[in-house]
Design an enzyme around this catalytic site. Structure first.
Site, PDB file in Angstrom:
ATOM      1  N   SER A   1       0.836  -1.205   0.000  1.00 48.04           N
ATOM      2  CA  SER A   1       0.000   0.000   0.000  1.00 48.04           C
ATOM      3  C   SER A   1       0.869   1.252   0.000  1.00 48.04           C
ATOM      4  O   SER A   1       1.733   1.403   0.852  1.00 48.04           O
ATOM      5  CB  SER A   1      -0.868   0.064   1.257  1.00 48.04           C
ATOM      6  OG  SER A   1      -1.398  -1.188   1.558  1.00 48.04           O
TER       7      SER A   1
ATOM      8  N   HIS B   1      -6.274  -0.997  -7.311  1.00 48.75           N
ATOM      9  CA  HIS B   1      -5.041  -1.796  -7.283  1.00 48.75           C
ATOM     10  C   HIS B   1      -4.604  -2.014  -8.722  1.00 48.75           C
ATOM     11  O   HIS B   1      -5.384  -2.458  -9.561  1.00 48.75           O
ATOM     12  CB  HIS B   1      -5.260  -3.141  -6.580  1.00 48.75           C
ATOM     13  CG  HIS B   1      -5.074  -3.048  -5.094  1.00 48.75           C
ATOM     14  ND1 HIS B   1      -4.593  -4.079  -4.332  1.00 48.75           N
ATOM     15  CD2 HIS B   1      -5.283  -2.023  -4.248  1.00 48.75           C
ATOM     16  CE1 HIS B   1      -4.527  -3.687  -3.068  1.00 48.75           C
ATOM     17  NE2 HIS B   1      -4.959  -2.451  -2.988  1.00 48.75           N
TER      18      HIS B   1
ATOM     19  N   HIS C   1      -4.277 -10.523  -1.426  1.00 48.00           N
ATOM     20  CA  HIS C   1      -4.441 -10.758   0.013  1.00 48.00           C
ATOM     21  C   HIS C   1      -5.440 -11.878   0.239  1.00 48.00           C
ATOM     22  O   HIS C   1      -6.412 -12.024  -0.496  1.00 48.00           O
ATOM     23  CB  HIS C   1      -4.960  -9.497   0.721  1.00 48.00           C
ATOM     24  CG  HIS C   1      -4.100  -8.293   0.563  1.00 48.00           C
ATOM     25  ND1 HIS C   1      -4.232  -7.434  -0.507  1.00 48.00           N
ATOM     26  CD2 HIS C   1      -3.096  -7.805   1.332  1.00 48.00           C
ATOM     27  CE1 HIS C   1      -3.340  -6.465  -0.389  1.00 48.00           C
ATOM     28  NE2 HIS C   1      -2.637  -6.661   0.726  1.00 48.00           N
TER      29      HIS C   1
ATOM     30  N   TYR D   1      -7.630 -11.880   2.540  1.00 48.92           N
ATOM     31  CA  TYR D   1      -8.960 -11.330   2.878  1.00 48.92           C
ATOM     32  C   TYR D   1      -9.791 -10.998   1.644  1.00 48.92           C
ATOM     33  O   TYR D   1     -10.996 -10.818   1.743  1.00 48.92           O
ATOM     34  CB  TYR D   1      -8.846 -10.106   3.809  1.00 48.92           C
ATOM     35  CG  TYR D   1      -8.133  -8.900   3.238  1.00 48.92           C
ATOM     36  CD1 TYR D   1      -8.715  -8.093   2.269  1.00 48.92           C
ATOM     37  CD2 TYR D   1      -6.855  -8.555   3.691  1.00 48.92           C
ATOM     38  CE1 TYR D   1      -8.054  -6.993   1.755  1.00 48.92           C
ATOM     39  CE2 TYR D   1      -6.187  -7.458   3.189  1.00 48.92           C
ATOM     40  CZ  TYR D   1      -6.798  -6.678   2.218  1.00 48.92           C
ATOM     41  OH  TYR D   1      -6.133  -5.602   1.708  1.00 48.92           O
ATOM     42  N   GLU D   2      -9.140 -10.924   0.495  1.00 42.69           N
ATOM     43  CA  GLU D   2      -9.908 -10.673  -0.732  1.00 42.69           C
ATOM     44  C   GLU D   2     -10.635 -11.936  -1.197  1.00 42.69           C
ATOM     45  O   GLU D   2     -11.485 -11.865  -2.086  1.00 42.69           O
ATOM     46  CB  GLU D   2      -8.969 -10.213  -1.855  1.00 42.69           C
ATOM     47  CG  GLU D   2      -8.341  -8.856  -1.617  1.00 42.69           C
ATOM     48  CD  GLU D   2      -7.320  -8.528  -2.694  1.00 42.69           C
ATOM     49  OE1 GLU D   2      -7.730  -8.197  -3.811  1.00 42.69           O
ATOM     50  OE2 GLU D   2      -6.102  -8.635  -2.413  1.00 42.69           O
TER      51      GLU D   2
ATOM     52  N   ALA E   1       2.052  -2.120   4.757  1.00 44.93           N
ATOM     53  CA  ALA E   1       1.589  -1.170   5.781  1.00 44.93           C
ATOM     54  C   ALA E   1       1.199  -1.996   6.993  1.00 44.93           C
ATOM     55  O   ALA E   1       0.643  -3.085   6.854  1.00 44.93           O
ATOM     56  CB  ALA E   1       0.383  -0.413   5.257  1.00 44.93           C
TER      57      ALA E   1
ATOM     58  N   MET F   1      -1.715  -7.605   7.414  1.00 45.31           N
ATOM     59  CA  MET F   1      -2.511  -8.647   6.749  1.00 45.31           C
ATOM     60  C   MET F   1      -1.834  -9.197   5.489  1.00 45.31           C
ATOM     61  O   MET F   1      -2.504  -9.671   4.576  1.00 45.31           O
ATOM     62  CB  MET F   1      -3.879  -8.082   6.365  1.00 45.31           C
ATOM     63  CG  MET F   1      -4.651  -7.464   7.516  1.00 45.31           C
ATOM     64  SD  MET F   1      -6.150  -6.680   6.908  1.00 45.31           S
ATOM     65  CE  MET F   1      -6.647  -5.707   8.334  1.00 45.31           C
ATOM     66  N   SER F   2      -0.519  -9.110   5.433  1.00 48.64           N
ATOM     67  CA  SER F   2       0.156  -9.595   4.211  1.00 48.64           C
ATOM     68  C   SER F   2       1.534 -10.142   4.576  1.00 48.64           C
ATOM     69  O   SER F   2       1.786 -10.491   5.724  1.00 48.64           O
ATOM     70  CB  SER F   2       0.296  -8.437   3.217  1.00 48.64           C
ATOM     71  OG  SER F   2       1.189  -7.462   3.715  1.00 48.64           O
TER      72      SER F   2
ATOM     73  N   ASN G   1      -0.269   3.363  11.435  1.00 47.47           N
ATOM     74  CA  ASN G   1      -1.197   3.702  12.536  1.00 47.47           C
ATOM     75  C   ASN G   1      -0.768   2.930  13.764  1.00 47.47           C
ATOM     76  O   ASN G   1      -0.045   1.940  13.648  1.00 47.47           O
ATOM     77  CB  ASN G   1      -2.626   3.279  12.147  1.00 47.47           C
ATOM     78  CG  ASN G   1      -2.695   1.792  11.823  1.00 47.47           C
ATOM     79  OD1 ASN G   1      -2.229   1.345  10.761  1.00 47.47           O
ATOM     80  ND2 ASN G   1      -3.227   1.021  12.738  1.00 47.47           N
TER      81      ASN G   1
ATOM     82  N   HIS H   1      -9.206   3.011   7.620  1.00 51.26           N
ATOM     83  CA  HIS H   1      -8.413   2.812   6.408  1.00 51.26           C
ATOM     84  C   HIS H   1      -7.898   4.161   5.893  1.00 51.26           C
ATOM     85  O   HIS H   1      -6.827   4.244   5.300  1.00 51.26           O
ATOM     86  CB  HIS H   1      -9.269   2.099   5.357  1.00 51.26           C
ATOM     87  CG  HIS H   1      -8.522   1.736   4.114  1.00 51.26           C
ATOM     88  ND1 HIS H   1      -7.323   1.052   4.133  1.00 51.26           N
ATOM     89  CD2 HIS H   1      -8.801   1.959   2.813  1.00 51.26           C
ATOM     90  CE1 HIS H   1      -6.894   0.885   2.893  1.00 51.26           C
ATOM     91  NE2 HIS H   1      -7.765   1.433   2.071  1.00 51.26           N
TER      92      HIS H   1
END
Ligand code: HPA
Length: 273
Positions: free
Chosen positions: A31, A62, A84, A86-87, A114, A212-213, A236, A248
């Site tokens: 990201s 993307h 990912h 989650y996709e 990120a 998450m990656s 964050n 996000h």
């Protein structure tokens, strides 16, 4: 799932389009790091949708392309847009490109992402080199029939991230920012951000950042003996660290703010290795 020939077919397609170029370095642009693609000279761009067997990016915005070209003197292959879990992809799809890179002759993989800061000393905008990971909550990406052509069934994970490369990258981060962080990345499935209780638990377990990656790709790269280095942009503070909600928007805004520094760090690193 995929057979060895599937990876070979994809590699063959890319090889033909690369016109004799032989990148030894691959990079996954997480990201916000898409800006690095502007720095790549003499580009050959191949859309994922053209490559046999490649997963296709579902997320709006993307890019979903491979870029082959030069950063300084080095020929690299970059993934602009990653997949990912989650996709909805399974982990074999998420990591498909890494084995294709191996077949193309890639020796070093740079993973960027990120992440949320779990370590309370961290600040948004910091960069953390990843020296190890936690991954308890998903199936292993290597589950299923082992493809012996790539690596062994049972593999040692005591140095997933190459120590020498990691320290080199840390020095460069320090040169650019004066605050290089180094720590453990906890892999979570997403797409929910974590709960404050999960973050407290992860902190006790030794995690410094969460995202998450990266971990599925790092495991597959390690399995097939690619030297791997990973850097997290702390976008964050993780859930519950501050008395505020995660969004996000915040992740995107921080990534946007530091993207030029991030780009310079990665450029310097590529030139040095
Ligand atoms: N948690 C998980 N993934 C993330 C975060 C986070 O706080 N920030 C950026 N990616």
């Amino acid at each position: 799932m995929f057979k060895y020939e599937d990876y070979e077919n994809s590699a063959e397609f890319i090889r033909e389009r690369m016109k004799g170029l032989k990148p030894k370095i691959a990079i996954i642009l997480g990201s916000g790091l898409g800006v690095l693609s502007e720095e790549i000279k003499d580009k050959i761009v191949i859309k994922y949708s053209e490559i046999p067997n490649f997963p296709i990016s579902t997320v709006a915005g993307h890019a979903g392309e491979l870029i082959i070209g030069k950063i300084g003197e080095k020929t690299i292959i970059a993934m602009n847009g990653r997949f990912h879990f989650y996709e909805g992809y399974d982990l074999k799809e998420v990591t498909f490109p890494i084995r294709v890179f191996k077949l193309l002759g890639v020796e070093t993989l740079i993973l960027t992402n990120a992440a949320g800061g779990i370590n309370v000393e961290y600040k948004p905008g910091d960069f953390m080199v990843v020296n190890d990971y936690l991954s308890f909550f998903t199936e292993s990406v290597l589950r299923g029939k082992n493809l012996d052509e790539f690596g062994e069934r049972f593999i040692d994970m005591s140095e997933t991230f190459n120590k020498e490369l990691t320290q080199k990258l840390k020095k460069i981060i320090d040169k650019h920012t004066g605050r290089a962080q180094e720590g453990v990345y906890a892999y979570m499935k997403g797409p929910t951000y974590e709960t404050p209780a999960e973050i407290r638990a992860l902190r006790v377990l030794g995690a410094n950042a969460v995202g998450m990656s990266t971990v599925p790709e790092a495991i597959i790269a390690h399995h097939c003996n690619i030297n791997t280095v990973a850097v997290a942009c702390i976008t964050n503070m993780a859930a519950g660290v501050l008395d505020e909600k995660l969004s996000h928007e915040e992740v995107k805004n921080t990534a946007e703010k530091v993207k030029y520094t991030f780009k310079e760090i990665i450029k310097d690193f590529i030139e040095e290795i």
